[in-house]
Design a protein around this motif. Structure first.
Motif, short mmCIF file in Angstrom:
data_model
loop_
_atom_site.label_atom_id
_atom_site.label_comp_id
_atom_site.label_asym_id
_atom_site.label_seq_id
_atom_site.Cartn_x
_atom_site.Cartn_y
_atom_site.Cartn_z
N ALA A 386 0.83 -1.20 0.00
CA ALA A 386 0.00 0.00 0.00
C ALA A 386 0.86 1.24 0.00
O ALA A 386 1.96 1.27 0.58
CB ALA A 386 -0.93 -0.02 1.21
N GLN A 387 0.37 2.29 -0.66
CA GLN A 387 1.11 3.54 -0.73
C GLN A 387 1.14 4.24 0.63
O GLN A 387 0.31 3.99 1.50
CB GLN A 387 0.47 4.47 -1.76
CG GLN A 387 0.72 4.05 -3.21
CD GLN A 387 0.17 5.07 -4.18
OE1 GLN A 387 -1.03 5.32 -4.25
NE2 GLN A 387 1.06 5.70 -4.91
N GLY A 388 2.12 5.13 0.78
CA GLY A 388 2.21 5.92 1.99
C GLY A 388 2.94 5.26 3.13
O GLY A 388 2.82 5.70 4.28
N LYS A 389 3.71 4.17 2.84
CA LYS A 389 4.41 3.46 3.89
C LYS A 389 5.92 3.53 3.68
O LYS A 389 6.40 3.45 2.55
CB LYS A 389 3.98 1.99 3.95
CG LYS A 389 2.56 1.78 4.44
CD LYS A 389 2.26 0.30 4.62
CE LYS A 389 0.87 0.10 5.21
NZ LYS A 389 0.58 -1.34 5.47
N VAL A 390 6.64 3.68 4.77
CA VAL A 390 8.09 3.68 4.78
C VAL A 390 8.56 2.62 5.76
O VAL A 390 8.03 2.53 6.87
CB VAL A 390 8.66 5.06 5.17
CG1 VAL A 390 10.19 5.01 5.26
CG2 VAL A 390 8.25 6.12 4.16
N PHE A 391 9.54 1.82 5.35
CA PHE A 391 10.01 0.71 6.17
C PHE A 391 11.47 0.96 6.58
O PHE A 391 12.34 1.11 5.72
CB PHE A 391 9.90 -0.60 5.39
CG PHE A 391 8.49 -0.91 4.94
CD1 PHE A 391 7.61 -1.55 5.78
CD2 PHE A 391 8.06 -0.54 3.67
CE1 PHE A 391 6.31 -1.82 5.37
CE2 PHE A 391 6.78 -0.81 3.25
CZ PHE A 391 5.90 -1.45 4.10
N ILE A 392 11.68 0.99 7.88
CA ILE A 392 13.00 1.29 8.42
C ILE A 392 13.35 0.23 9.46
O ILE A 392 12.59 0.00 10.40
CB ILE A 392 13.04 2.69 9.08
CG1 ILE A 392 12.60 3.77 8.10
CG2 ILE A 392 14.43 3.00 9.62
CD1 ILE A 392 12.40 5.14 8.72
N GLY A 393 14.50 -0.42 9.31
CA GLY A 393 14.92 -1.40 10.30
C GLY A 393 15.99 -2.32 9.77
O GLY A 393 16.05 -2.62 8.57
#
Length: 445
Positions: A386-393
């Motif tokens: 889905a749009q609008g997601k950022v994944f950090i880790g």
């Protein structure tokens, strides 16, 4: 038996051998040994010395040393000043390296356009005065404080620099200047060491801010002896893919500011232009609804950048599946695939895997592991994120998600660009699991 009057020196690392060798035992380079005559050891006069500079300096107590903060010399180019830590410090010694055609000479020449009040002595060893003027006209440089000096003999160069007393001395390049006392060719180990040492004395004892341009080897390292990078105060590396117009100016070493700081430029017909919001360059708006795309936020120095990771997983047609990574470490990709198979139950053994970091950027920050994981599973299941997601880790070998530094800055930058949902590892004190399997289920279902 008469002693040999010549010796062989590796042009890559400076290793000395009494006889010719095919492979250098120090750097393992092939065919790099060059013969030269031995310097006379009876000469007690040190070569790397500027005449007229008093060397009888008495030691001072620490309390007697002048520690007043000097004003920075602004180049007028915001991205360059950012990488330098606020501008040139008077008497500083800077080395700028990069591949041919990346824009090193263009950047140094544009300083005269950005700050016309700065007196610049441009010592050119690779171009004639007419060629420099043509390039200056194309870039729109019209400063009367820009002085062009076509000379490669280091003694003459230093004499002119002491007479003119410029605000900034630019030497293009260190591999073209030479000293007549040495019999070796310009660009050799001995010439680079001698000329670099002389320029260092000029910068420190005459307070002449100096910037030298250095060539690079085919591996991307700055050509010449490693001692060159130790002599200077700041080492800047110009990076850029020839297929793209974007250029990254990175500080590998900086005694007066933060290392690994990054400035972003775009190469256009009128020269290098600053990019105020580089995150928008590496995120495409044409991949919405397409599987295999994930956004992450990486830190380049003190600057957070949003990067788009693209993955393509297809059934393999050969016995050995392909593993291709563009802008990402291939060994790191193999590690993440092993974690997905062992800890999350997704099999990639019968699939070809391709990873690409959009925009020609190279992702080396471990904080991008989670985005790579999500992009791989998204392409495998052919289910778009889905749009609008950022994944950090960062992903550990146990399948756990590890926290990364500067998390607040990453989240702030993500929300600044309109990303409302930022997926990060659970912090201490928060309840819940922090494993890739739970994160994948929440992101893809």
């Amino acid at each position: 038996m008469a002693k040999s009057k010549s010796e062989f020196i590796c042009s890559e690392c400076g290793y000395t051998s009494p006889k010719w060798m095919g492979s250098c035992p120090s750097c393992s380079s092939w065919g790099t040994f060059e013969e030269r005559s031995k310097e006379k050891s009876t000469d007690s006069k040190h070569k790397a010395k500027i005449e007229g500079i008093d060397s009888d300096v008495k030691p001072k107590k620490l309390s007697e040393v002048d520690d007043r903060q000097r004003d920075r010399l602004k180049s007028g180019i915001g991205e360059l000043d950012r990488v330098l830590g606020g501008g040139f410090l008077k008497g500083s010694y800077t080395l700028l390296g990069g591949e041919p055609g990346v824009g090193k000479s263009t950047l140094t020449l544009q300083i005269a356009k950005a700050n016309e009040d700065m007196k610049i002595l441009y010592c050119a060893g690779e171009e004639s005065g007419g060629q420099i003027k043509q390039r200056a006209q194309r870039l729109g440089v019209q400063s009367d404080n820009l002085l062009i000096f076509n000379e490669t003999q280091i003694d003459k160069l230093i004499d002119v620099a002491q007479k003119e007393e410029p605000d900034l001395l630019i030497v293009d390049s260190i591999q073209t200047v030479y000293r007549t006392e040495l019999s070796s060719m310009p660009g050799s180990i001995q010439q680079v060491k001698e000329c670099a040492a002389l320029l260092q004395q000029l910068a420190k004892k005459r307070d002449v801010t100096t910037m030298v341009i250095g060539h690079v080897t085919k591996e991307g390292d700055i050509a010449g002896p490693r001692v060159l990078e130790h002599m200077v105060d700041t080492v800047l590396q110009f990076e850029g893919d020839k297929q793209y117009t974007y250029r990254l100016l990175r500080s590998l070493k900086n005694r007066f500011g933060a290392a690994q700081e990054v400035g972003v430029f775009e190469m256009r017909s009128e020269g290098l232009t600053e990019v105020s919001n580089p995150s928008e360059l590496f995120i495409s708006d044409k991949t919405s609804g397409v599987s295999g795309n994930a956004i992450t936020c990486t830190m380049e120095g003190t600057r957070p950048l949003l990067i788009e990771v693209q993955a393509l997983v297809t059934p393999s047609s050969y016995g050995t599946p392909q593993r291709t990574a563009n802008g990402f470490d291939r060994n790191r990709l193999a590690l993440l695939l092993a974690v997905l198979e062992k800890r999350a139950g997704y099999s990639f053994s019968q699939h070809d895997v391709y990873i690409n970091v959009a925009g020609g950027f190279r992702l080396s920050d471990p904080a991008g592991d989670l985005a790579v994981i999500l992009a791989l599973v998204s392409s495998l299941k052919d289910d778009a994120i889905a749009q609008g997601k950022v994944f950090i880790g960062e992903v550990g070998l146990g399948g756990e998600l590890r926290s990364v530094p500067h998390l607040d800055q990453r989240v702030k930058e993500s929300k600044k660009l309109g990303f409302k949902d930022v997926v990060v590892p659970y912090q201490k004190g928060n309840q819940g699991d922090s494993y890739i399997i739970q994160t994948i289920k929440k992101a893809l279902g």
